[in-house]
Write an enzyme that holds these catalytic residues in place. Structure first.
Site, short mmCIF file in Angstrom:
data_model
loop_
_atom_site.label_atom_id
_atom_site.label_comp_id
_atom_site.label_asym_id
_atom_site.label_seq_id
_atom_site.Cartn_x
_atom_site.Cartn_y
_atom_site.Cartn_z
N GLY A 1 0.99 -1.36 0.09
CA GLY A 1 -0.07 0.00 0.13
C GLY A 1 1.07 1.30 -0.04
CG ASP B 1 -1.17 1.81 2.97
OD1 ASP B 1 -0.55 1.63 3.74
OD2 ASP B 1 -1.84 1.16 1.96
CG ASP C 1 -7.85 -0.11 9.82
OD1 ASP C 1 -9.06 -0.01 10.89
OD2 ASP C 1 -8.52 -0.73 8.66
CE LYS D 1 -10.36 2.99 7.54
NZ LYS D 1 -10.84 1.55 7.41
#
Ligand code: PRP
Length: 185
Positions: free
Chosen positions: A48, A104, A107, A135
């Site tokens: 990513g 990237d 999470d 996030k």
């Protein structure tokens, strides 16, 4: 691939190519300042991080080295387990090096927690993290991320290196994938 090429697959566009580009340039200026006089080693996490690594490194005004790691998390389903297997390791010694991990997305943060611990054990002068997206609602630990491009909602996002089933990685901006795309499969 531009956002407009797959606009129907997205429920929302979060950031355009231009917005991401501008933010990465701001971060590059901070990195230049923070690492002045130091030998910087960027460690990208495949797959990513290819886009952000490419953009961040080229936006720097100073030298950097680039290395890559490939890791895979064990565990069922799409959820990150934090148990990580190294598929491709670095080819350089980290003793005394200033390492900046380039991601990237953060999470749950479980992958990075493992990675930071693993790299710190190799004797570097410093280990910090840069991520294009984070996030905040999904984070399950207290990892410190020094440079964050954008904090985003806890939704399934694609583009700018982030994929769904291998696709959308090459989309220039970032968008929320419309559930119809994965529910119809
Ligand atoms: C993504 C991303 C991070 C990780 C973050 O990689 O690049 O490495 O997930 O998740 P976490 O914070 O919940 O641990 P992914 O496993 O999707 O592989 P890819 O980069 O090859 O798509």
């Amino acid at each position: 691939m531009d956002i407009d090429d797959v606009r129907d697959d997205l429920s929302q566009v979060l950031y355009s190519r231009e917005q991401i580009d501008e933010r990465i340039r701001q971060i590059a200026a901070e990195v230049d300042r923070d690492y002045e006089g130091k030998d910087l080693l960027l460690v990208g996490v495949l797959n990513g991080a290819i886009m952000v690594m490419s953009d961040l490194s080229r936006a720097l005004r100073s030298h950097c080295e680039m290395e890559w790691m490939a890791i895979s998390s064990y565990g069922a389903g799409t959820a990150s387990s934090g148990v990580v297997r190294i598929l491709k390791d670095l080819s350089v010694d980290l003793v005394g090096r200033h390492v900046l991990i380039v991601e990237d997305i953060v999470d749950t943060g479980l992958t990075l927690a493992y990675l930071v611990e693993n790299l710190r054990a190799r004797g570097p002068a410093s280990v910090e993290i840069m991520t294009a997206f984070r996030k905040p609602e999904a984070i399950k630990n207290k990892i410190t991320v020094k440079y964050v491009g954008f904090d985003i909602p806890n939704q399934f996002v694609v583009g700018y290196g982030l994929d769904y089933a291998g696709k959308y990685r090459n989309m220039t901006g970032l968008g929320i994938l419309d559930p119809k795309v994965y529910l119809q499969e």
